[in-house]
Design a protein around this motif. Structure first.
Motif, mmCIF file in Angstrom:
data_model
loop_
_atom_site.group_PDB
_atom_site.id
_atom_site.type_symbol
_atom_site.label_atom_id
_atom_site.label_comp_id
_atom_site.label_asym_id
_atom_site.label_seq_id
_atom_site.Cartn_x
_atom_site.Cartn_y
_atom_site.Cartn_z
ATOM 1 N N THR A 1 -0.643 15.348 -3.604
ATOM 2 C CA THR A 1 -1.841 14.612 -4.028
ATOM 3 C C THR A 1 -2.511 15.463 -5.115
ATOM 4 N N TYR B 1 -5.515 15.759 -0.532
ATOM 5 C CA TYR B 1 -6.045 15.181 0.692
ATOM 6 C C TYR B 1 -5.662 16.092 1.852
ATOM 7 N N TYR C 1 -4.302 8.382 -4.558
ATOM 8 C CA TYR C 1 -4.942 7.365 -3.716
ATOM 9 C C TYR C 1 -6.385 7.050 -4.086
ATOM 10 N N GLY D 1 0.836 -1.197 0.000
ATOM 11 C CA GLY D 1 0.000 0.000 0.000
ATOM 12 C C GLY D 1 0.868 1.243 0.000
ATOM 13 N N ARG E 1 -4.481 -4.937 1.423
ATOM 14 C CA ARG E 1 -3.118 -4.400 1.576
ATOM 15 C C ARG E 1 -2.265 -4.670 0.329
ATOM 16 N N TYR F 1 -2.349 14.073 4.517
ATOM 17 C CA TYR F 1 -2.714 12.775 5.111
ATOM 18 C C TYR F 1 -1.775 12.491 6.287
HETATM 19 C C1 LIG Z 1 -4.008 10.517 0.855
HETATM 20 C C2 LIG Z 1 -3.913 9.075 1.232
HETATM 21 N N1 LIG Z 1 -2.802 8.396 0.940
HETATM 22 C C3 LIG Z 1 -2.675 7.101 1.295
HETATM 23 C C4 LIG Z 1 -3.656 6.435 1.975
HETATM 24 C C5 LIG Z 1 -3.446 5.015 2.428
HETATM 25 O O1 LIG Z 1 -3.210 4.161 1.392
HETATM 26 P P1 LIG Z 1 -2.860 2.629 1.682
HETATM 27 O O2 LIG Z 1 -4.079 1.997 2.284
HETATM 28 O O3 LIG Z 1 -2.544 2.091 0.330
HETATM 29 O O4 LIG Z 1 -1.670 2.568 2.594
HETATM 30 C C6 LIG Z 1 -4.822 7.093 2.300
HETATM 31 C C7 LIG Z 1 -5.876 6.394 3.047
HETATM 32 O O5 LIG Z 1 -6.915 6.921 3.396
HETATM 33 C C8 LIG Z 1 -4.951 8.445 1.915
HETATM 34 O O6 LIG Z 1 -6.059 9.120 2.230
#
Ligand SMILES: Cc1ncc(COP(=O)(O)O)c(C=O)c1O
Length: 507
Positions: free
Chosen positions: A273, A278, A308, A206, A346, A232
């Motif tokens: 992003t 985000y 994302y 992830g 994941r 985030y």
């Molecule tokens: C901006 C952003 N990046 C990454 C993620 C998490 O991604 P992952 O579940 O692939 O680790 C999120 C999850 O909400 C997110 O909002």
């Protein structure tokens, strides 16, 4: 303790040693446990000779095998030792000094201050953004996992179990399962205009892991990363926990807004992003994209693009990626199946410039010893057979309807007096509140009433610029629950509405 009393010592304890279920444990096990504890606590001093197994068995009224079992177990674990021709002795396992200190240790679990966290560890835990509640109204960022096509997944899974090849059950190849990397590359080229071949795609667990890998392989301790403010929480936590300094750069309606002073101090990383900021939801303008790409190329900084959730864009087509505009190979692109499939899977991906692909493959295996190839094979089939695209299409329509219902509910309770932002795409929107409104207190009260809402202010690194608001996820809330759940939230917002702010319409 004199040897003569060892049998009494054991007899007293053996009778009372019952296990947690109130059952008597086998006697050989009890002897073993009592002796082990006595050696560990130095009730039996180092060097003490134990009675022969025959003598002790007679004294205890048990078979010789029972005692032999206990002695042999303790010898194999190093508590007792045998000396040729002389018998069995308490071994010198722990220096007295250390054993004494261990005895003096408090029986209660240590508090957080005492557990000895590193500064980075304490900071990570102290500012943790993660929430144990991951489901229900209005948990942001969670797709409706109840509608995942389980039957298709299970059919594909069965197919692979029937064939069960060794390559799917061992550690993953550097970079992950090749057919999945190919499927992702094909998908990204078409859907996100990402310039890549399968060799540039690495399968990770992830975005958290993709970011961790990129920052570890390209950044050194103390180097700086520009992060959007707000951003985030995971971005901040991952970078800081490996010693990268995070520099907050404000965000306006066009995305990351670099100030002249920022440009004078080039960072190692720029984390953005661009397709759906985000948490505010803005889209980075073309001119900002160009500025960032040029700046990164001249300063030899790495841009890390976090893409994302841009598969879910409701009013227009998803915007092409920043990576697709990059002619200088300075962008690392991260995506995830957490929103398009389900978070518990994941699986995510990191697309790196060609020159980095081999070393990133090695780094990925070296650091995390990847696996889950079996799931990766199922996912590859899921994509190749077209189920991924149709699941996204179906979910996009459903989430658009839920977004609409949430907007209606907001309008019904607050009319136009409360603005929202970020509701054109993704799985959440932000409800903006007056600056003197305590968004954290609203979230705490909401949690007491069974609603999960995140305070917008907590996503800011710079408290002075923090806007107040509520992050509302709608994707995972059944359509018929959106109105009633928002009515409960609206009542809480009213209760915390600041006296000095423009009054809300009466509902
Ligand atoms: C901006 C952003 N990046 C990454 C993620 C998490 O991604 P992952 O579940 O692939 O680790 C999120 C999850 O909400 C997110 O909002």
């Amino acid at each position: 303790m004199r040897i003569a009393s060892l049998s009494d010592f054991l007899l007293q304890r053996i009778d009372r040693t019952l296990d947690a279920g109130g059952q008597r444990q086998p006697v050989n096990r009890q002897i073993y446990q009592v002796l082990r504890e006595a050696v560990w606590s130095h009730a039996l001093p180092v060097g003490l000779q134990l009675p022969s197994s025959r003598y002790l068995a007679l004294e205890l009224g048990v078979s010789r095998n029972t005692v032999t079992y206990a002695y042999e177990q303790l010898i194999s674990e190093g508590y007792l030792e045998t000396r040729a021709g002389s018998g069995t002795f308490v071994a010198d396992t722990v220096p007295d000094r250390i054993a004494g200190a261990a005895n003096a240790a408090p029986a209660v679990p240590p508090s957080r201050d005492e557990v000895g966290l590193s500064q980075r560890g304490a900071r990570l835990v102290g500012q943790a953004g993660v929430n144990n509640v991951q489901w229900g109204a209005f948990m942001p960022g969670i797709p409706d996992v109840t509608l995942f096509p389980n039957k298709i997944w299970s059919r594909l899974q069965n197919k692979h179990w029937r064939r069960s090849r060794a390559e799917l059950l061992t550690y993953a190849d550097a970079g992950g399962y090749l057919p999945l990397r190919e499927a992702i590359a094909n998908y990204l080229r078409v859907a996100r205009s990402v310039n890549c071949s399968a060799g540039q795609v690495l399968i990770t667990t992830g975005i958290h892991q993709s970011m961790d890998l990129a920052a570890r392989l390209l950044g050194d301790h103390g180097e700086r990363a520009w992060v959007e403010d707000p951003c985030y929480w995971g971005t901040r936590s991952v970078l800081q926990s490996i010693g990268i300094e995070t520099v907050p750069i404000p965000v306006d309606g066009e995305g990351m807004q670099m100030r002249p002073a920022d440009l004078l101090q080039p960072p190692r990383f720029i984390i953005v992003t661009p397709s759906h900021q985000y948490p505010l939801g803005t889209v980075m303008s073309l001119s900002r994209r160009r500025t960032l790409l040029d700046y990164a190329a001249t300063q030899r900084a790495w841009i890390i693009e976090d893409d994302y959730d841009s598969e879910f864009r409701y009013a227009s087509r998803p915007l092409p990626s920043l990576q697709g505009m990059d002619a200088q190979e300075r962008v690392l692109y991260m995506g995830t199946f957490s929103k398009t499939m389900f978070p518990g899977l994941r699986v995510g991906y990191l697309v790196v410039p060609k020159a980095l692909a081999p070393v990133f493959g090695t780094g990925l295996s070296e650091l995390y010893r990847g696996g889950q190839t079996f799931n990766q094979a199922i996912l590859a089939d899921f994509m190749v057979e077209g189920h991924f695209a149709s699941h996204i299409r179906r979910m996009r329509m459903l989430y658009a309807e839920r977004l609409h219902l949430l907007r209606d509910a907001i309008a019904q309770h607050f009319g136009g007096s409360v603005a929202t932002t970020g509701g054109e795409a993704g799985l959440h929107l932000a409800l903006c509140l007056p600056q003197d409104c305590d968004d954290l207190a609203i979230c705490q009260e909401a949690a007491r009433q069974g609603l999960t809402v995140r305070p917008l202010s907590r996503y800011y690194m710079d408290a002075r610029s923090a806007r107040r608001g509520l992050m509302l996820g709608y994707a995972a809330v059944p359509s018929e629950q959106i109105g009633p759940a928002f009515a409960r939230l609206a009542a809480i917002i009213r209760a915390y509405w600041p006296a000095g702010a423009a009054p809300l319409p009466t509902s």
